[in-house]
Design a protein around this motif. Structure first.
Motif, PDB file in Angstrom:
ATOM      1  N   THR A 244      42.076  47.725  40.492  1.00  0.00           N
ATOM      2  CA  THR A 244      42.924  47.173  39.012  1.00  0.00           C
ATOM      3  C   THR A 244      41.658  46.043  38.597  1.00  0.00           C
ATOM      4  O   THR A 244      41.698  46.165  37.431  1.00  0.00           O
ATOM      5  N   VAL A 245      40.976  45.657  39.234  1.00  0.00           N
ATOM      6  CA  VAL A 245      40.393  44.566  38.544  1.00  0.00           C
ATOM      7  C   VAL A 245      39.260  46.007  37.656  1.00  0.00           C
ATOM      8  O   VAL A 245      38.420  45.871  36.505  1.00  0.00           O
TER       9      VAL A 245
ATOM     10  N   GLY B  82      39.875  45.749  33.430  1.00  0.00           N
ATOM     11  CA  GLY B  82      38.311  44.783  32.975  1.00  0.00           C
ATOM     12  C   GLY B  82      38.541  43.593  33.061  1.00  0.00           C
ATOM     13  O   GLY B  82      38.318  42.475  32.804  1.00  0.00           O
ATOM     14  N   VAL B  83      38.872  42.838  34.418  1.00  0.00           N
ATOM     15  CA  VAL B  83      38.848  41.815  35.333  1.00  0.00           C
ATOM     16  C   VAL B  83      38.159  40.623  35.022  1.00  0.00           C
ATOM     17  O   VAL B  83      37.315  41.333  35.078  1.00  0.00           O
ATOM     18  N   ASP B  84      38.268  39.818  34.645  1.00  0.00           N
ATOM     19  CA  ASP B  84      36.440  39.192  34.329  1.00  0.00           C
ATOM     20  C   ASP B  84      36.610  38.044  35.505  1.00  0.00           C
ATOM     21  O   ASP B  84      35.685  37.746  35.995  1.00  0.00           O
ATOM     22  N   ALA B  85      37.456  37.602  36.621  1.00  0.00           N
ATOM     23  CA  ALA B  85      37.745  36.889  37.304  1.00  0.00           C
ATOM     24  C   ALA B  85      38.488  37.059  37.949  1.00  0.00           C
ATOM     25  O   ALA B  85      40.209  36.563  38.235  1.00  0.00           O
ATOM     26  N   VAL B  86      38.885  36.794  39.731  1.00  0.00           N
ATOM     27  CA  VAL B  86      40.033  37.299  40.887  1.00  0.00           C
ATOM     28  C   VAL B  86      39.989  35.641  40.425  1.00  0.00           C
ATOM     29  O   VAL B  86      39.384  34.858  41.736  1.00  0.00           O
TER      30      VAL B  86
ATOM     31  N   ARG C  70      32.508  41.408  43.031  1.00  0.00           N
ATOM     32  CA  ARG C  70      31.310  42.418  42.208  1.00  0.00           C
ATOM     33  C   ARG C  70      30.764  43.507  41.935  1.00  0.00           C
ATOM     34  O   ARG C  70      31.062  43.802  40.736  1.00  0.00           O
ATOM     35  N   GLU C  71      30.409  44.557  42.339  1.00  0.00           N
ATOM     36  CA  GLU C  71      30.730  45.588  41.756  1.00  0.00           C
ATOM     37  C   GLU C  71      31.362  45.747  40.925  1.00  0.00           C
ATOM     38  O   GLU C  71      31.226  46.601  39.486  1.00  0.00           O
ATOM     39  N   ALA C  72      32.978  45.811  41.179  1.00  0.00           N
ATOM     40  CA  ALA C  72      33.509  46.169  39.814  1.00  0.00           C
ATOM     41  C   ALA C  72      33.188  45.089  38.387  1.00  0.00           C
ATOM     42  O   ALA C  72      34.265  45.146  37.699  1.00  0.00           O
ATOM     43  N   GLY C  73      32.561  44.284  38.553  1.00  0.00           N
ATOM     44  CA  GLY C  73      32.039  43.341  37.420  1.00  0.00           C
ATOM     45  C   GLY C  73      33.000  42.188  37.430  1.00  0.00           C
ATOM     46  O   GLY C  73      32.713  40.942  36.747  1.00  0.00           O
TER      47      GLY C  73
END
Length: 417
Positions: free
Chosen positions: A34-35, A39-43, A71-74
């Motif tokens: 999902t991230v 394009g999720v900025d923060a979990v 973190r690798e997913a951005g």
């Protein structure tokens, strides 16, 4: 800016004695997907990262791998500790992790020091983490009522003061987001939550099932059937904030438009069989939350709660859907069927909970075995009565014959002694 609200991973938890680590790994895979895809900025992870204060090595390894993949997913990660976590252990290395984009906020003394997020478009958010607050300790230290409401009110007061100062000192819009782990008044509880207001016993399940869509189970009114409100905090505590990402209750639900529970990513009790598990995607624009949308995750083995006579349970196509699920089965035959558990497991190999609850209630029987002792006319009646009393089904002719033979052999040995 896009934030993903999740909570209550309970890494390392078991389900009726069965480990759930593989299911947890699968659902965290879905979360990472999902991230990456959205394009999720923060979990945002609102507490109960682990299931216990001293997590297993496998649970720690799963968290480590998942944080690295996020973190690798951005995405950056902001997490707090819940009542199942050890705040000290979870918070170890927080300074170093923060430099790597993983922000572990477990210190109540620093809850008004936010993580400042900014995306490529210049959208900004101040994310505050409120770990689980122990009112007996912090009430005295903060000179407020030693209740969950008292300490949470003080925590949010400190957060509001910091947020107002930051907004006054910058012309750019800034959204105020808080993570907190608590029981909000009016929330729908599940059997799998620990009562943070009454010494750690499980919370009673809310009498109304969760919304089938799992998107808006909270009504804002206190549910009937909850015993006491010692650990509950009014939703109005979070007034004035743009979003409160709550953890503790395992059903995804909306307490107010800006106050929500994401729920646990997997079901941890059969009371959650109708939940749709997932999280919330929180859209931030112009210093405000403009949209909140659900995201669903289908991972791990699903649940089935069945109730019927044993014949239909074993033979009816109606129950075929449950053959690969974790099952709670209630047999409603007037008498407990022979080898009921064994027979049911032949169809439902993942049966975890078995119950016998006769239709119309149990027949009137002798209430205590002491009464049975007084009423039994013979030794055989006493032993067969014991079988009936314990098992809920009279001894068969074959069982009665075996008991009679055993009694006869016992009398013979006694006479020969």
């Amino acid at each position: 800016m896009l934030l993903l609200h999740t909570s209550d991973w309970h890494l390392g938890r078991s389900f009726h004695g069965t480990g759930l680590l593989e299911g947890q790994r699968q659902v965290l895979d879905a979360l990472v997907d999902t991230v990456r895809e959205r394009g999720v900025d923060a979990v945002l992870l609102a507490g109960d990262v682990y299931d216990r204060a001293l997590p297993s090595a496998d649970a720690v390894a799963l968290l480590d791998a998942t944080l690295a993949r996020l973190r690798e997913a951005g995405a950056q990660v902001v997490l707090t500790s819940g009542n199942h976590d050890s705040a000290v252990r979870l918070g170890f290395g927080a300074g170093l992790l923060s430099a790597a984009g993983v922000h572990v906020l477990t210190d109540p003394a620093r809850l008004d020091e936010p993580v400042l997020l900014e995306d490529a478009a210049g959208e900004r958010a101040a994310v505050y983490g409120v770990p689980y607050l122990e009112p007996r300790h912090l009430g005295q230290a903060w000179e407020v009522d030693p209740t969950h409401t008292g300490v949470m009110t003080e925590a949010v007061r400190r957060i509001r003061a910091d947020l107002e100062d930051r907004r006054a000192g910058s012309p750019a819009p800034l959204a105020g987001v808080v993570l907190a782990h608590l029981f909000a008044a009016g929330g729908d509880a599940s059997d799998s939550e620990r009562d943070i207001g009454a010494g750690g016993s499980p919370l009673p399940a809310s009498p109304a099932p969760a919304d089938p869509a799992g998107r808006d189970a909270g009504s804002g009114a206190e549910p009937e059937g909850l015993v006491g409100t010692l650990g509950q905090v009014p939703v109005t505590v979070f007034d004035g904030l743009d979003y409160a990402a709550l953890g503790h209750l395992h059903g995804r639900q909306t307490m107010a438009e800006h106050v929500r529970y994401s729920g646990s990513p997997l079901p941890y009790s059969f009371s959650e069989a109708k939940h749709v598990k997932g999280g919330w995607l929180v859209h931030v624009h112009g210093g405000a939350v403009t949209e909140v949308e659900p995201v669903d995750w289908r991972a791990g083995r699903r649940l089935a709660v069945l109730a019927d006579r044993i014949g239909p349970l074993l033979d009816s196509p109606e129950y075929a859907f449950a053959e690969d699920r974790w099952v709670q089965a209630t047999v409603t035959d007037p008498e407990r069927p022979e080898r009921a558990l064994e027979r049911l497991r032949s169809r439902f190999p993942h049966l975890l909970v078995f119950r016998h609850e006769p239709e119309g209630g149990r027949p009137e029987r002798v209430r205590t075995y002491a009464q049975a002792l007084r009423q039994a006319p013979t030794d055989l009646a006493l032993t067969t009565g014991f079988v009936d009393h314990v098992r809920g089904r009279p001894a068969s002719a074959e069982e009665s014959a075996l008991l009679d033979d055993a009694l006869t052999a016992s009398r013979t040995r006694e006479a020969q002694a």
